[in-house]
Design a protein around this motif. Structure first.
Motif, PDB file in Angstrom:
ATOM      1  N   LEU A  13      33.856  33.619  59.982  1.00  0.00           N
ATOM      2  CA  LEU A  13      35.131  33.413  60.667  1.00  0.00           C
ATOM      3  C   LEU A  13      35.558  34.661  61.423  1.00  0.00           C
ATOM      4  CD1 LEU A  13      37.147  31.344  58.066  1.00  0.00           C
ATOM      5  CD2 LEU A  13      36.276  30.575  60.269  1.00  0.00           C
ATOM      6  N   LEU A  14      35.361  35.831  60.833  1.00  0.00           N
ATOM      7  CA  LEU A  14      35.700  37.067  61.526  1.00  0.00           C
ATOM      8  C   LEU A  14      34.838  37.286  62.762  1.00  0.00           C
ATOM      9  CD1 LEU A  14      36.369  39.483  58.543  1.00  0.00           C
ATOM     10  CD2 LEU A  14      38.037  38.533  60.144  1.00  0.00           C
ATOM     11  N   VAL A  15      33.565  36.920  62.672  1.00  0.00           N
ATOM     12  CA  VAL A  15      32.680  37.034  63.836  1.00  0.00           C
ATOM     13  C   VAL A  15      33.137  36.093  64.944  1.00  0.00           C
ATOM     14  CG1 VAL A  15      30.331  36.558  64.656  1.00  0.00           C
ATOM     15  CG2 VAL A  15      30.683  37.885  62.568  1.00  0.00           C
ATOM     16  N   ILE A  16      33.509  34.873  64.590  1.00  0.00           N
ATOM     17  CA  ILE A  16      33.983  33.907  65.589  1.00  0.00           C
ATOM     18  C   ILE A  16      35.270  34.404  66.240  1.00  0.00           C
ATOM     19  CG2 ILE A  16      34.936  31.589  65.866  1.00  0.00           C
ATOM     20  CD1 ILE A  16      32.899  30.677  63.730  1.00  0.00           C
ATOM     21  N   VAL A  17      36.181  34.951  65.444  1.00  0.00           N
ATOM     22  CA  VAL A  17      37.422  35.482  66.010  1.00  0.00           C
ATOM     23  C   VAL A  17      37.120  36.662  66.930  1.00  0.00           C
ATOM     24  CG1 VAL A  17      39.554  36.721  65.414  1.00  0.00           C
ATOM     25  CG2 VAL A  17      38.924  34.653  64.179  1.00  0.00           C
ATOM     26  N   GLY A  18      36.179  37.506  66.540  1.00  0.00           N
ATOM     27  CA  GLY A  18      35.794  38.628  67.399  1.00  0.00           C
ATOM     28  C   GLY A  18      35.218  38.177  68.719  1.00  0.00           C
ATOM     29  N   VAL A  19      34.368  37.157  68.699  1.00  0.00           N
ATOM     30  CA  VAL A  19      33.786  36.625  69.935  1.00  0.00           C
ATOM     31  C   VAL A  19      34.874  36.002  70.804  1.00  0.00           C
ATOM     32  CG1 VAL A  19      32.246  34.834  70.839  1.00  0.00           C
ATOM     33  CG2 VAL A  19      31.480  36.310  68.985  1.00  0.00           C
ATOM     34  N   ALA A  21      38.023  36.783  70.822  1.00  0.00           N
ATOM     35  CA  ALA A  21      38.913  37.825  71.341  1.00  0.00           C
ATOM     36  C   ALA A  21      38.332  38.494  72.577  1.00  0.00           C
ATOM     37  CB  ALA A  21      39.181  38.855  70.253  1.00  0.00           C
ATOM     38  N   ARG A  22      37.016  38.561  72.676  1.00  0.00           N
ATOM     39  CA  ARG A  22      36.379  39.186  73.832  1.00  0.00           C
ATOM     40  C   ARG A  22      36.207  38.222  75.004  1.00  0.00           C
ATOM     41  NH1 ARG A  22      33.474  43.466  74.022  1.00  0.00           N
ATOM     42  NH2 ARG A  22      33.521  45.004  72.403  1.00  0.00           N
ATOM     43  N   SER A  23      36.332  36.917  74.772  1.00  0.00           N
ATOM     44  CA  SER A  23      36.115  35.941  75.844  1.00  0.00           C
ATOM     45  C   SER A  23      37.451  35.525  76.461  1.00  0.00           C
ATOM     46  CB  SER A  23      35.385  34.712  75.307  1.00  0.00           C
ATOM     47  OG  SER A  23      36.243  33.985  74.469  1.00  0.00           O
ATOM     48  N   GLY A  24      37.365  34.861  77.596  1.00  0.00           N
ATOM     49  CA  GLY A  24      38.574  34.365  78.258  1.00  0.00           C
ATOM     50  C   GLY A  24      39.208  33.201  77.515  1.00  0.00           C
ATOM     51  N   ALA A  25      38.406  32.419  76.789  1.00  0.00           N
ATOM     52  CA  ALA A  25      38.936  31.275  76.054  1.00  0.00           C
ATOM     53  C   ALA A  25      39.807  31.718  74.885  1.00  0.00           C
ATOM     54  CB  ALA A  25      37.795  30.400  75.540  1.00  0.00           C
ATOM     55  N   GLY A  26      39.577  32.925  74.406  1.00  0.00           N
ATOM     56  CA  GLY A  26      40.359  33.432  73.294  1.00  0.00           C
ATOM     57  C   GLY A  26      41.832  33.570  73.616  1.00  0.00           C
ATOM     58  N   ARG A  27      42.138  33.751  74.890  1.00  0.00           N
ATOM     59  CA  ARG A  27      43.521  33.869  75.319  1.00  0.00           C
ATOM     60  C   ARG A  27      44.311  32.605  75.002  1.00  0.00           C
ATOM     61  NH1 ARG A  27      43.592  35.307  81.247  1.00  0.00           N
ATOM     62  NH2 ARG A  27      42.287  36.951  80.430  1.00  0.00           N
ATOM     63  N   PHE A  28      43.642  31.470  74.959  1.00  0.00           N
ATOM     64  CA  PHE A  28      44.299  30.193  74.665  1.00  0.00           C
ATOM     65  C   PHE A  28      44.062  29.737  73.227  1.00  0.00           C
ATOM     66  CE2 PHE A  28      43.183  30.219  79.188  1.00  0.00           C
ATOM     67  CZ  PHE A  28      44.463  30.167  79.732  1.00  0.00           C
ATOM     68  N   VAL A  29      42.861  29.987  72.718  1.00  0.00           N
ATOM     69  CA  VAL A  29      42.482  29.487  71.397  1.00  0.00           C
ATOM     70  C   VAL A  29      43.142  30.294  70.270  1.00  0.00           C
ATOM     71  CG1 VAL A  29      40.547  29.101  69.828  1.00  0.00           C
ATOM     72  CG2 VAL A  29      40.321  28.538  72.248  1.00  0.00           C
ATOM     73  N   LEU A  30      43.136  31.611  70.364  1.00  0.00           N
ATOM     74  CA  LEU A  30      43.655  32.437  69.280  1.00  0.00           C
ATOM     75  C   LEU A  30      45.143  32.223  69.003  1.00  0.00           C
ATOM     76  CD1 LEU A  30      41.654  35.752  69.703  1.00  0.00           C
ATOM     77  CD2 LEU A  30      41.364  33.966  68.010  1.00  0.00           C
ATOM     78  N   PRO A  31      46.015  32.073  70.006  1.00  0.00           N
ATOM     79  CA  PRO A  31      47.417  31.768  69.670  1.00  0.00           C
ATOM     80  C   PRO A  31      47.589  30.425  68.960  1.00  0.00           C
ATOM     81  CG  PRO A  31      47.285  32.603  71.895  1.00  0.00           C
ATOM     82  CD  PRO A  31      45.876  32.387  71.415  1.00  0.00           C
ATOM     83  N   VAL A  32      46.792  29.430  69.342  1.00  0.00           N
ATOM     84  CA  VAL A  32      46.874  28.125  68.674  1.00  0.00           C
ATOM     85  C   VAL A  32      46.413  28.252  67.220  1.00  0.00           C
ATOM     86  CG1 VAL A  32      45.928  25.790  68.660  1.00  0.00           C
ATOM     87  CG2 VAL A  32      46.618  26.842  70.820  1.00  0.00           C
ATOM     88  N   VAL A  33      45.343  28.990  66.997  1.00  0.00           N
ATOM     89  CA  VAL A  33      44.843  29.201  65.642  1.00  0.00           C
ATOM     90  C   VAL A  33      45.869  29.983  64.819  1.00  0.00           C
ATOM     91  CG1 VAL A  33      43.051  30.368  64.283  1.00  0.00           C
ATOM     92  CG2 VAL A  33      42.420  29.006  66.277  1.00  0.00           C
ATOM     93  N   ALA A  34      46.483  30.984  65.421  1.00  0.00           N
ATOM     94  CA  ALA A  34      47.497  31.772  64.716  1.00  0.00           C
ATOM     95  C   ALA A  34      48.689  30.901  64.326  1.00  0.00           C
ATOM     96  CB  ALA A  34      47.949  32.936  65.581  1.00  0.00           C
ATOM     97  N   LEU A  35      49.114  30.016  65.203  1.00  0.00           N
ATOM     98  CA  LEU A  35      50.211  29.105  64.868  1.00  0.00           C
ATOM     99  C   LEU A  35      49.820  28.151  63.748  1.00  0.00           C
ATOM    100  CD1 LEU A  35      51.704  28.257  68.375  1.00  0.00           C
ATOM    101  CD2 LEU A  35      52.754  29.585  66.539  1.00  0.00           C
ATOM    102  N   ALA A  36      48.590  27.663  63.767  1.00  0.00           N
ATOM    103  CA  ALA A  36      48.119  26.761  62.708  1.00  0.00           C
ATOM    104  C   ALA A  36      48.074  27.482  61.360  1.00  0.00           C
ATOM    105  CB  ALA A  36      46.742  26.207  63.057  1.00  0.00           C
ATOM    106  N   VAL A  37      47.618  28.728  61.353  1.00  0.00           N
ATOM    107  CA  VAL A  37      47.581  29.505  60.110  1.00  0.00           C
ATOM    108  C   VAL A  37      48.993  29.770  59.607  1.00  0.00           C
ATOM    109  CG1 VAL A  37      46.988  31.779  59.153  1.00  0.00           C
ATOM    110  CG2 VAL A  37      45.326  30.522  60.529  1.00  0.00           C
ATOM    111  N   ALA A  38      49.911  30.101  60.512  1.00  0.00           N
ATOM    112  CA  ALA A  38      51.299  30.337  60.112  1.00  0.00           C
ATOM    113  C   ALA A  38      51.931  29.066  59.550  1.00  0.00           C
ATOM    114  CB  ALA A  38      52.108  30.849  61.300  1.00  0.00           C
ATOM    115  N   ALA A  39      51.654  27.912  60.171  1.00  0.00           N
ATOM    116  CA  ALA A  39      52.193  26.646  59.664  1.00  0.00           C
ATOM    117  C   ALA A  39      51.624  26.320  58.289  1.00  0.00           C
ATOM    118  CB  ALA A  39      51.883  25.526  60.653  1.00  0.00           C
ATOM    119  N   ALA A  40      50.334  26.577  58.076  1.00  0.00           N
ATOM    120  CA  ALA A  40      49.724  26.337  56.767  1.00  0.00           C
ATOM    121  C   ALA A  40      50.324  27.257  55.711  1.00  0.00           C
ATOM    122  CB  ALA A  40      48.215  26.534  56.847  1.00  0.00           C
ATOM    123  N   LEU A  41      50.601  28.507  56.080  1.00  0.00           N
ATOM    124  CA  LEU A  41      51.209  29.446  55.147  1.00  0.00           C
ATOM    125  C   LEU A  41      52.625  29.017  54.776  1.00  0.00           C
ATOM    126  CD1 LEU A  41      50.805  32.084  53.629  1.00  0.00           C
ATOM    127  CD2 LEU A  41      51.726  33.276  55.610  1.00  0.00           C
TER     128      LEU A  41
END
Length: 114
Positions: A13-19, A21-41
């Motif tokens: 999972l950390l490797v996927i997040v690292g990849v 973060a370096r790609s252009g898709a991360g700009r859209f995917v990482l905030p959605v994932v962060a919101l999902a993790v916050a909602a689960a918490l």
């Protein structure tokens, strides 16, 4: 063995997040994932905790219930068991069980209940 598998999943999972973060898709995917993790918490922390909210680390719970069948023998003396004692050992973070470490069941009679 279970711990090694969970560690491998965490590293993947950390490797996927690292990849991402370096790609252009991360700009859209990482905030959605962060919101999902916050909602689960928030969902986990809103439930009634199994342990005090300050509990962190390995903890053990014992859950007692009546024995369903009469042919179950007490683990101490061999007489018919009246109570089924289930123990659960878990790794806990903020009162929420995260990883099941061990569990089992011990039928006991009234004489050995204490």
């Amino acid at each position: 063995m279970r711990l090694l598998r969970e560690l491998a999943v965490a590293v993947m999972l950390l490797v996927i997040v690292g990849v991402l973060a370096r790609s252009g898709a991360g700009r859209f995917v990482l905030p959605v994932v962060a919101l999902a993790v916050a909602a689960a918490l928030v969902a986990l922390l809103s439930k009634r905790p199994a342990y005090p909210r300050t509990a962190v680390g390995p903890r053990t719970r014992i859950i007692e219930s009546a024995a369903e069948s009469a042919d179950v023998a007490c683990v101490e003396c061999g007489s018919p068991a009246t109570t089924r004692r289930r123990y659960v050992r878990e790794w806990v973070v903020l009162g929420v069980p995260v990883v099941l470490l061990d569990d089992g069941e011990n039928p006991v009679c009234d004489a050995h209940r204490d």
